[in-house]
Design a protein around this motif. Structure first.
Motif, PDB file in Angstrom:
ATOM      1  N   GLY A   5      -1.874   4.826  -5.372  1.00  0.00           N
ATOM      2  CA  GLY A   5      -1.192   3.656  -5.892  1.00  0.00           C
ATOM      3  C   GLY A   5       0.002   4.026  -6.749  1.00  0.00           C
ATOM      4  N   GLU A   6      -0.157   5.077  -7.552  1.00  0.00           N
ATOM      5  CA  GLU A   6       0.954   5.524  -8.390  1.00  0.00           C
ATOM      6  C   GLU A   6       2.031   6.212  -7.564  1.00  0.00           C
ATOM      7  OE1 GLU A   6      -0.815   7.959 -11.368  1.00  0.00           O
ATOM      8  OE2 GLU A   6      -1.818   6.299 -12.386  1.00  0.00           O
ATOM      9  N   LEU A   7       1.630   6.919  -6.514  1.00  0.00           N
ATOM     10  CA  LEU A   7       2.612   7.624  -5.687  1.00  0.00           C
ATOM     11  C   LEU A   7       3.414   6.672  -4.803  1.00  0.00           C
ATOM     12  CD1 LEU A   7       0.587  10.779  -4.520  1.00  0.00           C
ATOM     13  CD2 LEU A   7       2.474  10.715  -6.163  1.00  0.00           C
ATOM     14  N   GLU A   8       2.754   5.664  -4.234  1.00  0.00           N
ATOM     15  CA  GLU A   8       3.407   4.789  -3.260  1.00  0.00           C
ATOM     16  C   GLU A   8       4.088   3.586  -3.897  1.00  0.00           C
ATOM     17  OE1 GLU A   8       0.718   3.811  -0.100  1.00  0.00           O
ATOM     18  OE2 GLU A   8      -0.136   5.841  -0.048  1.00  0.00           O
ATOM     19  N   GLY A   9       3.670   3.203  -5.091  1.00  0.00           N
ATOM     20  CA  GLY A   9       4.319   2.088  -5.770  1.00  0.00           C
ATOM     21  C   GLY A   9       4.191   0.782  -5.009  1.00  0.00           C
ATOM     22  N   ALA A  10       5.329   0.110  -4.768  1.00  0.00           N
ATOM     23  CA  ALA A  10       5.327  -1.199  -4.113  1.00  0.00           C
ATOM     24  C   ALA A  10       4.857  -1.129  -2.664  1.00  0.00           C
ATOM     25  CB  ALA A  10       6.732  -1.805  -4.175  1.00  0.00           C
ATOM     26  N   ALA A  11       4.916   0.037  -2.047  1.00  0.00           N
ATOM     27  CA  ALA A  11       4.489   0.183  -0.652  1.00  0.00           C
ATOM     28  C   ALA A  11       2.966   0.283  -0.512  1.00  0.00           C
ATOM     29  CB  ALA A  11       5.143   1.413  -0.030  1.00  0.00           C
ATOM     30  N   PHE A  12       2.276   0.371  -1.627  1.00  0.00           N
ATOM     31  CA  PHE A  12       0.817   0.532  -1.597  1.00  0.00           C
ATOM     32  C   PHE A  12       0.160  -0.744  -1.075  1.00  0.00           C
ATOM     33  CE2 PHE A  12      -3.372   0.488  -3.774  1.00  0.00           C
ATOM     34  CZ  PHE A  12      -3.890   1.659  -3.241  1.00  0.00           C
ATOM     35  N   ARG A  13      -0.686  -0.623  -0.064  1.00  0.00           N
ATOM     36  CA  ARG A  13      -1.362  -1.757   0.570  1.00  0.00           C
ATOM     37  C   ARG A  13      -2.850  -1.713   0.273  1.00  0.00           C
ATOM     38  NH1 ARG A  13       0.133  -1.175   6.741  1.00  0.00           N
ATOM     39  NH2 ARG A  13      -1.450  -2.831   6.850  1.00  0.00           N
ATOM     40  N   TRP A  14      -3.318  -2.681  -0.534  1.00  0.00           N
ATOM     41  CA  TRP A  14      -4.737  -2.788  -0.868  1.00  0.00           C
ATOM     42  C   TRP A  14      -5.201  -4.192  -0.564  1.00  0.00           C
ATOM     43  CZ3 TRP A  14      -7.717  -5.967  -3.871  1.00  0.00           C
ATOM     44  CH2 TRP A  14      -9.041  -5.541  -4.128  1.00  0.00           C
ATOM     45  N   GLU A  15      -6.438  -4.336  -0.115  1.00  0.00           N
ATOM     46  CA  GLU A  15      -7.000  -5.664   0.141  1.00  0.00           C
ATOM     47  C   GLU A  15      -8.491  -5.647  -0.123  1.00  0.00           C
ATOM     48  OE1 GLU A  15      -7.775  -5.605   4.945  1.00  0.00           O
ATOM     49  OE2 GLU A  15      -5.745  -6.075   4.229  1.00  0.00           O
ATOM     50  N   PRO A  16      -9.056  -6.771  -0.581  1.00  0.00           N
ATOM     51  CA  PRO A  16     -10.503  -6.822  -0.839  1.00  0.00           C
ATOM     52  C   PRO A  16     -11.278  -6.752   0.464  1.00  0.00           C
ATOM     53  CG  PRO A  16      -9.544  -8.986  -1.077  1.00  0.00           C
ATOM     54  CD  PRO A  16      -8.391  -8.036  -0.892  1.00  0.00           C
ATOM     55  N   GLU A  17     -12.461  -6.210   0.393  1.00  0.00           N
ATOM     56  CA  GLU A  17     -13.322  -6.115   1.571  1.00  0.00           C
ATOM     57  C   GLU A  17     -13.921  -7.479   1.876  1.00  0.00           C
ATOM     58  OE1 GLU A  17     -14.246  -3.962   4.694  1.00  0.00           O
ATOM     59  OE2 GLU A  17     -13.512  -2.920   2.920  1.00  0.00           O
ATOM     60  N   ALA A  18     -13.890  -7.869   3.123  1.00  0.00           N
ATOM     61  CA  ALA A  18     -14.457  -9.156   3.525  1.00  0.00           C
ATOM     62  C   ALA A  18     -15.941  -9.198   3.201  1.00  0.00           C
ATOM     63  CB  ALA A  18     -14.235  -9.389   5.015  1.00  0.00           C
ATOM     64  N   GLY A  19     -16.371 -10.259   2.532  1.00  0.00           N
ATOM     65  CA  GLY A  19     -17.779 -10.411   2.185  1.00  0.00           C
ATOM     66  C   GLY A  19     -18.145  -9.848   0.833  1.00  0.00           C
TER      67      GLY A  19
END
Length: 442
Positions: free
Chosen positions: A349-363
């Motif tokens: 997250g620190e290395l990629e900055g704005a390009a970092f893609r995170w999403e919550p796990e379904a369920g």
């Protein structure tokens, strides 16, 4: 005195001789191919009279190929199938006990494991095959039975216990113990019918089902034990490898020696071999889920600031080489334990900055907010297609070493084991989820 000597002689003769039974040694490699699907299996003996090779099998041959495939897929395809090979006492069937059984004496457990299908401890251990349909329940009423201090009711794929007959929904909650015939594919009779049935059946069996494997010996020896023609047809795989419930100092064969071990231990470590085997073994796979079940706890001798780089070098680099070998047209999901995932998420997250893609796990339970996944881009292939995978959270190892009711409810005072330096870094960035009086230990 003579009477005493005679008594001593009689006592010596009566003493039981020490047992000559030696402990059974585990075979280094499984050498028992899967019957009927072995690499050299003879489906129909050559001496049997067979129709011409251009002929198909009976009235079924009059149906178009697409219709035959749809029928067979409905019969034993498009399921998640457990296939296991483990060193254990042979499984035998016995009558279900009257008490504790469901209607008409049916077993309440998946496949009848532990009730009707049990290990015979009187027989020596051997490599034992077992296969069943995955009937994992979506949720459980008693989450602590799955994992120590488990807080949410969802049963994730890496928590599957079908091979133990637990946390399964077989035939519906309103009919406990019923529908056990659906716990098995029942494909053997069809494969034995004739060569045409075998050919069509093997194609549907391997190409439409998702195969769930948790046996490292099976994975490493799969082409010796199962027909390569069938293995090459597999398109969907779930691998749950390692021992999640081991204590910090127990030896997990998958990763033991990975951090700091002798030359012999490092050579015996199965993890690098698994990563190099998967691309060649499942050459036509389209979706791969790999759950690293092992507790990725680093050696206490390694300084904290060196642990994440070692995690990347020893664990993530081999996994990412595996993803690159699989190619760009694959859906790959990799899961590591919660604490390791947090450390890697923080790093990238620190290395990629704005390009970092995170999403919550379904369920995932919104009240916990810790199950999620993030995208790891690994560049492009020769045709310019993006190569990458999703890295998601796996086993909750945080609550194995930290009391959740103290850390989540009170949040002040006490200490937390900070295996990777993640929590200290979060506190330094002003993002700590704990009180200011909490201390972090290595």
């Amino acid at each position: 005195m003579k009477a005493l000597k005679r008594f001593a002689k009689r006592f010596k003769r009566r003493r039981p001789k020490p047992s000559q039974t030696k402990p059974q040694v585990v075979d280094a490699e499984p050498n028992q191919p899967l019957p009927l699907l072995a690499p050299t299996a003879q489906v129909v003996p050559e001496s049997t009279s067979l129709p011409p090779s251009t002929d198909t099998y009976g009235a079924f041959s009059r149906l178009p190929t697409e219709i035959r495939r749809q029928i067979l897929t409905y019969a034993f395809g498009e399921r998640t199938v457990h296939i296991d090979l483990s060193w254990r006492h042979p499984l035998v069937r016995r009558s279900a006990p009257v008490s504790g059984a469901g209607p008409q004496g049916a077993s309440k457990k998946h496949c009848g494991l532990g009730e009707q299908l049990v290990e015979d401890n009187t027989l020596p251990k051997r490599w034992q095959w077992f296969s069943c349909v995955c009937h994992r329940s979506a949720e459980t009423e008693n989450p602590t039975r799955i994992a120590f201090f488990k807080l949410e009711t969802t049963i994730w794929p890496f928590e599957d216990k079908c091979l133990e007959g637990e946390y399964c929904d077989c035939g519906g909650s309103d009919r406990p113990g019923q529908g056990q015939e659906d716990c098995f594919l029942g494909v053997i009779g069809w494969l034995l019918a004739c060569r045409g049935a075998y050919s069509d059946g093997v194609d549907v069996l391997f190409s439409t089902n998702t195969f769930y494997l948790s046996s490292v010996p099976l994975l490493l020896n799969m082409r010796r034990l199962i027909s390569p023609n069938g293995v090459d047809k597999i398109k969907s795989v779930q691998l749950a490898l390692g021992e999640p419930r081991l204590t910090r100092f127990a030896k997990d064969p998958l990763v033991h020696g990975l951090w700091k071990g002798t030359d012999k231990e490092e050579k015996a470590c199965a993890f690098p071999q698994v990563c190099s085997t998967v691309p060649n073994l499942f050459s036509n796979v389209r979706r791969l889920e790999l759950y690293v079940q092992s507790q990725l706890w680093p050696s206490r001798d390694v300084p904290v600031d060196q642990r994440v780089p070692l995690l990347v070098r020893n664990v993530m680099d081999p996994l990412e080489d595996m993803v690159r070998s699989l190619g760009a047209d694959k859906q790959v999901v990799i899961a590591v334990t919660l604490e390791a995932h947090k450390a890697l998420m923080q790093k990238h997250g620190e290395l990629e900055g704005a390009a970092f893609r995170w999403e919550p796990e379904a369920g995932a339970d919104d009240s916990i907010e810790r199950y999620g996944r993030f995208w790891r881009a690994l560049g492009s292939d020769d045709n310019g297609n993006e190569v990458g995978y999703w890295l998601r959270t796996g086993w909750n190892d945080h609550d194995m070493v930290n009391h959740p009711y103290m850390t989540y409810c009170f949040g002040s005072g006490g200490s937390i084991f900070d295996l990777w330096g993640y929590y200290k870094r979060e506190a330094a960035l002003g993002r700590s989820q704990y009180g200011s009086n909490v201390t972090f230990e290595d």
